[in-house]
Design an enzyme around this catalytic site. Sequence first.
Site, PDB file in Angstrom:
ATOM      1  N   LYS A 139       0.829  -1.202   0.000  1.00 43.41           N
ATOM      2  CA  LYS A 139       0.000   0.000   0.000  1.00 43.41           C
ATOM      3  C   LYS A 139       0.862   1.251   0.000  1.00 43.41           C
ATOM      4  O   LYS A 139       0.565   2.226  -0.682  1.00 43.41           O
ATOM      5  CB  LYS A 139      -0.925   0.011   1.221  1.00 43.41           C
ATOM      6  CG  LYS A 139      -2.197  -0.796   1.033  1.00 43.41           C
ATOM      7  CD  LYS A 139      -3.226  -0.005   0.244  1.00 43.41           C
ATOM      8  CE  LYS A 139      -4.424  -0.824  -0.208  1.00 43.41           C
ATOM      9  NZ  LYS A 139      -5.270  -1.251   0.892  1.00 43.41           N
TER      10      LYS A 139
ATOM     11  N   LYS B  21      -7.669 -15.228 -12.071  1.00 41.58           N
ATOM     12  CA  LYS B  21      -9.023 -15.315 -11.561  1.00 41.58           C
ATOM     13  C   LYS B  21      -9.800 -14.020 -11.786  1.00 41.58           C
ATOM     14  O   LYS B  21      -9.218 -12.984 -12.085  1.00 41.58           O
ATOM     15  CB  LYS B  21      -9.026 -15.726 -10.095  1.00 41.58           C
ATOM     16  CG  LYS B  21      -8.373 -14.765  -9.146  1.00 41.58           C
ATOM     17  CD  LYS B  21      -8.550 -15.280  -7.717  1.00 41.58           C
ATOM     18  CE  LYS B  21      -8.322 -14.159  -6.735  1.00 41.58           C
ATOM     19  NZ  LYS B  21      -8.535 -14.528  -5.361  1.00 41.58           N
TER      20      LYS B  21
ATOM     21  N   LYS C   8     -11.857  -7.412  -9.914  1.00 41.23           N
ATOM     22  CA  LYS C   8     -12.225  -6.106 -10.440  1.00 41.23           C
ATOM     23  C   LYS C   8     -11.010  -5.309 -10.877  1.00 41.23           C
ATOM     24  O   LYS C   8     -11.063  -4.538 -11.810  1.00 41.23           O
ATOM     25  CB  LYS C   8     -12.925  -5.330  -9.329  1.00 41.23           C
ATOM     26  CG  LYS C   8     -14.329  -5.105  -9.648  1.00 41.23           C
ATOM     27  CD  LYS C   8     -14.961  -4.046  -8.812  1.00 41.23           C
ATOM     28  CE  LYS C   8     -14.191  -3.711  -7.565  1.00 41.23           C
ATOM     29  NZ  LYS C   8     -15.053  -3.197  -6.534  1.00 41.23           N
TER      30      LYS C   8
END
Length: 331
Positions: free
Chosen positions: A111, A194, A197
């Site tokens: 992050k 997979k 989004k």
Amino acid sequence: METVVSGIRPTGNLHIGNYFGAIRNFIKMQEKNNCFFFIADYHSLTTHPTPQDLHGNVKQVLVEYLATGIDPEKTTLYIQSDLPETAELYLLLNMNAYLGELERVTTFKEKARKQPNNVNAGLLTYPSLMAADILIHKANKVPVGKDQEQHLEMTRTFARRFNRMYELDFFPEPTAFNFGDNLIKIPGLDGSGKMGKSEGEGNAIFLAEDPKSIRKKVMRAVTDAGPTEPNSPKAEPVENLFSLLKAVSSQDTVNFFEEQYSTCKIRYGDLKKQLAEDVINFTAPLREKILEIAANEAYLGKVAKMGAEKAHESGAKTMREIRDIIGFRKF
Ligand code: TRP
């Protein structure tokens, strides 16, 4: 009976990968356990959403969980900020959380790299907040994916540290409930990996997506030039389309296209057309429920209130015990 806690970050609409994965497991779990499923809106502040985004995303997740079958009577389904005791436990856990261990967490480092201008303390202490979520209900089991295991390891560390510090066996050490074999992995439409989004616009099909848009996405899915020899193995993009077909279509349909493939007669256009219709048939009732629940503010209000009350009953009790253990006394 085991106590199960899991948090869901409010990051927008659910896709069929979520449905076949985590959600179906939540639905199964709620039958036999004391489940607390909450929407992690405090956690989402680590990325600074606008107030509209925050509320809208929380609502969307709440609506979609209800529509897919999370039952607020069986489960304690609540919004994290409706249990502010979580924030108190977070503060207390932070007193014994060390900079070194927090800085070593992989998700923190990722992050920090992704949002270099917003490396806030909430991001650093994300694992203490997650530990507070879990420990406030004294959970034994936490259903999460692989990416959360390091966080759960931290939760166990904090639990042990507290127990040792006060010489008590107060917090259980929660273990990951790994969906593992139960989980049907749903691939995305972009040919590899997979459904997710973040992999780009056309990769995921959402439960609330309208039929026209589903058709468009499926027709654009990546394939290959087609088999040239009978019984040749499938390339990943084609294998992926068959996986989707297996999830939403009848066995006859799957058999038909398998046969077409192995005899080199397959036309991907036909396969996609069928797949699109079967996805639409599969999602249609969910989409209908999503729209219906989203319009019913009174019902959502009732669900949120009931969740908050049940969560409070459990969380406030733990917090009273913790305050006493730590040594806060009333005069
Ligand atoms: N960190 C989790 C995720 O990103 C969400 C979460 C927050 C959570 N608190 C939790 C999961 C407590 C399980 C238990 O998916």
